[in-house]
Motif scaffolding. Structure first.
Motif, mmCIF file in Angstrom:
data_model
loop_
_atom_site.group_PDB
_atom_site.id
_atom_site.type_symbol
_atom_site.label_atom_id
_atom_site.label_comp_id
_atom_site.label_asym_id
_atom_site.label_seq_id
_atom_site.Cartn_x
_atom_site.Cartn_y
_atom_site.Cartn_z
ATOM 1 N N GLU A 231 23.246 -48.275 -16.270
ATOM 2 C CA GLU A 231 22.276 -48.841 -15.330
ATOM 3 C C GLU A 231 21.282 -47.807 -14.810
ATOM 4 O O GLU A 231 20.462 -48.111 -13.949
ATOM 5 C CB GLU A 231 23.000 -49.479 -14.135
ATOM 6 N N GLY A 232 21.355 -46.587 -15.322
ATOM 7 C CA GLY A 232 20.457 -45.545 -14.835
ATOM 8 C C GLY A 232 19.058 -45.673 -15.413
ATOM 9 O O GLY A 232 18.751 -46.581 -16.179
ATOM 10 N N TYR A 233 18.199 -44.759 -15.038
ATOM 11 C CA TYR A 233 16.841 -44.741 -15.599
ATOM 12 C C TYR A 233 16.894 -44.047 -16.962
ATOM 13 O O TYR A 233 17.760 -43.213 -17.216
ATOM 14 C CB TYR A 233 15.856 -44.083 -14.645
ATOM 15 N N TRP A 234 15.966 -44.414 -17.839
ATOM 16 C CA TRP A 234 16.063 -43.923 -19.207
ATOM 17 C C TRP A 234 14.678 -43.743 -19.834
ATOM 18 O O TRP A 234 13.677 -44.253 -19.331
ATOM 19 C CB TRP A 234 16.883 -44.886 -20.079
ATOM 20 N N SER A 235 14.661 -42.998 -20.945
ATOM 21 C CA SER A 235 13.406 -42.797 -21.658
ATOM 22 C C SER A 235 13.701 -42.423 -23.104
ATOM 23 O O SER A 235 14.829 -42.068 -23.469
ATOM 24 C CB SER A 235 12.575 -41.700 -20.992
ATOM 25 N N SER A 236 12.654 -42.491 -23.935
ATOM 26 C CA SER A 236 12.749 -42.125 -25.348
ATOM 27 C C SER A 236 11.347 -41.843 -25.851
ATOM 28 O O SER A 236 10.362 -42.032 -25.132
ATOM 29 C CB SER A 236 13.385 -43.260 -26.166
ATOM 30 N N ASN A 237 11.243 -41.408 -27.078
ATOM 31 C CA ASN A 237 9.921 -41.305 -27.702
ATOM 32 C C ASN A 237 9.362 -42.714 -27.900
ATOM 33 O O ASN A 237 10.117 -43.680 -28.067
ATOM 34 C CB ASN A 237 10.016 -40.592 -29.042
ATOM 35 N N SER A 238 8.052 -42.843 -27.919
ATOM 36 C CA SER A 238 7.441 -44.162 -28.058
ATOM 37 C C SER A 238 7.841 -44.838 -29.363
ATOM 38 O O SER A 238 8.022 -46.057 -29.420
ATOM 39 C CB SER A 238 5.917 -44.051 -27.975
ATOM 40 N N SER A 239 8.036 -44.047 -30.423
ATOM 41 C CA SER A 239 8.385 -44.626 -31.722
ATOM 42 C C SER A 239 9.819 -45.143 -31.760
ATOM 43 O O SER A 239 10.151 -46.011 -32.576
ATOM 44 C CB SER A 239 8.179 -43.591 -32.832
ATOM 45 N N THR A 240 10.697 -44.636 -30.884
ATOM 46 C CA THR A 240 12.096 -45.063 -30.880
ATOM 47 C C THR A 240 12.389 -46.052 -29.750
ATOM 48 O O THR A 240 13.501 -46.556 -29.639
ATOM 49 C CB THR A 240 13.027 -43.845 -30.735
ATOM 50 N N ARG A 241 11.415 -46.343 -28.944
ATOM 51 C CA ARG A 241 11.589 -47.231 -27.785
ATOM 52 C C ARG A 241 12.167 -48.584 -28.156
ATOM 53 O O ARG A 241 13.017 -49.116 -27.411
ATOM 54 C CB ARG A 241 10.236 -47.391 -27.096
ATOM 55 N N PRO A 242 11.756 -49.229 -29.263
ATOM 56 C CA PRO A 242 12.287 -50.574 -29.567
ATOM 57 C C PRO A 242 13.806 -50.640 -29.683
ATOM 58 O O PRO A 242 14.380 -51.731 -29.520
ATOM 59 C CB PRO A 242 11.617 -50.917 -30.906
ATOM 60 N N TYR A 243 14.464 -49.521 -29.967
ATOM 61 C CA TYR A 243 15.923 -49.540 -30.096
ATOM 62 C C TYR A 243 16.619 -49.733 -28.747
ATOM 63 O O TYR A 243 17.793 -50.109 -28.706
ATOM 64 C CB TYR A 243 16.415 -48.246 -30.743
ATOM 65 N N PHE A 244 15.915 -49.464 -27.641
ATOM 66 C CA PHE A 244 16.559 -49.490 -26.324
ATOM 67 C C PHE A 244 16.024 -50.588 -25.412
ATOM 68 O O PHE A 244 16.733 -51.010 -24.498
ATOM 69 C CB PHE A 244 16.375 -48.121 -25.646
ATOM 70 N N VAL A 245 14.807 -51.037 -25.657
ATOM 71 C CA VAL A 245 14.233 -52.086 -24.812
ATOM 72 C C VAL A 245 15.064 -53.364 -24.946
ATOM 73 O O VAL A 245 15.382 -53.803 -26.049
ATOM 74 C CB VAL A 245 12.773 -52.366 -25.211
ATOM 75 N N SER B 288 22.666 -41.785 -12.648
ATOM 76 C CA SER B 288 22.793 -41.557 -14.088
ATOM 77 C C SER B 288 21.422 -41.719 -14.730
ATOM 78 O O SER B 288 20.543 -42.403 -14.196
ATOM 79 C CB SER B 288 23.798 -42.530 -14.726
ATOM 80 N N CYS B 289 21.277 -41.102 -15.896
ATOM 81 C CA CYS B 289 20.027 -41.222 -16.643
ATOM 82 C C CYS B 289 20.324 -40.973 -18.117
ATOM 83 O O CYS B 289 21.361 -40.400 -18.481
ATOM 84 C CB CYS B 289 18.976 -40.233 -16.138
ATOM 85 N N ALA B 290 19.425 -41.409 -18.989
ATOM 86 C CA ALA B 290 19.554 -41.205 -20.431
ATOM 87 C C ALA B 290 18.180 -40.873 -20.985
ATOM 88 O O ALA B 290 17.196 -41.556 -20.674
ATOM 89 C CB ALA B 290 20.121 -42.450 -21.114
ATOM 90 N N ILE B 291 18.111 -39.835 -21.805
ATOM 91 C CA ILE B 291 16.853 -39.478 -22.453
ATOM 92 C C ILE B 291 17.150 -39.113 -23.907
ATOM 93 O O ILE B 291 17.684 -38.048 -24.205
ATOM 94 C CB ILE B 291 16.126 -38.336 -21.703
ATOM 95 N N ILE B 292 16.854 -40.046 -24.798
ATOM 96 C CA ILE B 292 17.040 -39.849 -26.238
ATOM 97 C C ILE B 292 15.663 -39.474 -26.770
ATOM 98 O O ILE B 292 14.830 -40.345 -27.053
ATOM 99 C CB ILE B 292 17.587 -41.121 -26.905
ATOM 100 N N TYR B 293 15.424 -38.188 -26.930
ATOM 101 C CA TYR B 293 14.050 -37.693 -26.961
ATOM 102 C C TYR B 293 13.943 -36.411 -27.766
ATOM 103 O O TYR B 293 14.876 -35.593 -27.792
ATOM 104 C CB TYR B 293 13.625 -37.448 -25.513
#
Length: 507
Positions: free
Chosen positions: A315-329, A352-357
């Motif tokens: 439930e934390g805030y998260w981010s990724s590269n724009s090209s990989t965003r569809p996997y998490f949205v 908590s947070c997640a950054i797959i980047y």
């Protein structure tokens, strides 16, 4: 009243060396607050520059609130300038008008990094410049194709040899007609907008690896460009302070040292932490991630990570590269954020947070690497590691008194190790690393085929080289055509070798 009337002649002179005071300290230690309070307490003309418009508005609101709470004494005038205001004049024009014709002897102008970097030395004489966070777009480079648009570039800019061989500076031609960004977008799309915007400013320089605009017409030619803005570009100001946790080792740091003319003094800001959170960094793979890998075989890794986070109820805030965003949205309930969150204070309630980047050096970064004498690991550390630190410290651990648990999710073990070291260096004592085995990615081996960064590089050559190659190819085609005709005549029995013509027997 003009600004120059406010200062003595010795204060108006542009000095050969500028002193920059860097306010250091972990995120949340009060560096930004120190800049704001100084601007309120000490009369003068100030520019406070922030990374983004939302932070400009946040600083403006905070300044207003602090001034409204003042009991006695004169109050400074606050002016906010950015591109999303409903005003016809450009940001550059409004900013210069505010500086050259100040409405008060105690004026605080809040604007963006981009606007500040567009000013020339003469625009800043007598002003106190305060920069909140590192300017993210101070050091930029990219590649563009100009196969169809090079005549327009030739009509707008002369190419002036740079100090580094093979590079040439864009200089706006005296006879060039004014051209707007809307017109550029209509002609060639977005790729050239940033080049034109930076080249049009007084405070920045754009260089290209092109000696002649016609050379851009060579088939498959990608023109490299770069713009490097060191702190020395602000030499005209009266004083300079920068609030940034990661200045040392940043690209701005390297560019400033290489350009010279700036003496940097570091000052620790804020009090030490009063609480120590238990930070747990979770990682999923033993191989490094990259956008190239994730566009191919690495897609299955992204899918597995997103499924795991969804199943775990993240439930934390998260981010990724724009090209990989569809996997998490759609899979994660927490707020999606930009991977670059410097200055943001709105996420402090998250634990908590997640950054797959990934923000590793790319082929376009070769222009920066060459100019600053760096290597790919330094660029990765200055970019990816700084983004990781800024991102993960936007949550609950931003509060110096927070002493609870805090979970961070990153892609690979190497990222986790680097992040742990950075957090410890910034005053967090209890940082551990944990593997996440459930997705089954620890045994995945990433296959590399050559250097991903150098793949696809085309030897550009010049227009003259192209014409010479075209002539050689045409000569070769002519030779093959003659050989084919010769072989056909030999097969038909009609071939006659070259030589003296036969004498006729006719009388």
């Amino acid at each position: 009243m003009r600004r120059t009337e406010l200062f003595q002649p010795d204060n108006r002179a542009i000095r050969d060396e500028l002193t920059c005071v860097v306010l250091a300290g972990p995120p949340g230690s009060g560096k930004s607050t120190a800049l704001i309070l100084e601007a309120i307490d000490a009369p003068g003309i100030y520019i406070i520059a922030a990374p983004r418009i939302d932070l400009v508005e946040e600083h403006h609101a905070r300044l207003r609130a602090l001034i409204d709470d003042m009991d006695t004494g004169s109050r400074p005038t606050i002016l906010m300038i950015h591109s999303q205001q409903a005003v016809r004049e450009s940001v550059d024009r409004r900013l210069r008008e505010a500086l050259y014709e100040p409405v008060s002897t105690h004026l605080i102008i809040v604007t963006t990094h981009t606007a500040l970097m567009g000013l020339g030395e003469g625009d800043l004489v007598g002003c106190h410049v305060r920069i909140d966070e590192l300017p993210e777009t101070a050091i930029v480079a990219d590649e563009i194709g100009l196969g169809a648009s090079w005549p327009m570039m030739a009509a707008l800019y002369d190419l002036i040899p740079s100090r580094e061989p093979g590079w040439f500076r864009l200089s706006l031609r005296a006879d060039a007609k004014s051209i707007g960004l809307r017109q550029i977008l209509g002609d060639v799309g977005c790729s050239l907008v940033e080049v034109h915007r930076i080249a049009a400013s007084r405070g920045r320089i754009v260089e290209v690896d092109l000696a002649n605009w016609e050379d851009a017409s060579v088939s498959d030619r990608r023109v490299r460009w770069r713009s490097i803005w060191p702190l020395g570009s602000l030499r005209g100001c009266r004083s300079l302070k920068l609030a940034a946790a990661g200045y040392s080792g940043s690209l701005v740091d390297y560019a400033t040292r290489r350009a010279g003319g700036v003496r940097v003094e570091t000052l620790q800001a804020g009090a030490p932490r009063t609480g120590q959170p238990q930070i747990r960094i979770h990682f999923y793979t033993r191989h490094a991630g990259s956008t190239v890998w994730w566009a191919g075989d690495g897609r299955t890794c992204l899918a597995a990570i997103s499924k795991h986070l969804e199943k775990a109820g993240f439930e934390g805030y998260w981010s990724s590269n724009s090209s990989t965003r569809p996997y998490f949205v759609g899979r994660l309930d927490g707020p999606e954020c930009s991977p670059r969150l410097s200055g943001t204070n709105s996420l402090r309630h998250h634990e908590s947070c997640a950054i797959i980047y990934s923000a590793k050096a790319t082929r376009a970064d070769a222009a920066i690497i060459e100019a600053l004498g760096l290597d790919r690991d330094v660029v990765r550390a200055a970019r990816e590691d700084e983004d990781l630190l800024q991102f993960v410290t936007r949550g609950a651990i931003r509060d110096p008194a927070y002493a609870g648990g805090y979970d961070v999710h990153v892609y690979d073990c190497e990222q986790a190790g680097r992040l742990r070291n950075i957090l410890i260096a910034n005053g967090y004592d209890d940082v551990t690393i944990e593997t996440v085995d459930e997705p089954g990615l620890m045994a995945v081996v990433r296959q590399r085929h050559g250097s991903e960064a150098d793949a696809g590089i085309v030897d550009p050559g010049t227009a003259a080289d192209r014409r010479q190659r075209d002539r050689a190819r045409e000569a070769e085609r002519g030779r093959r055509r003659r050989d084919e005709e010769k072989n056909a005549r030999i097969a038909a029995g009609t071939y006659r070798p070259r030589g003296r013509p036969r004498r006729s027997n006719a009388v």
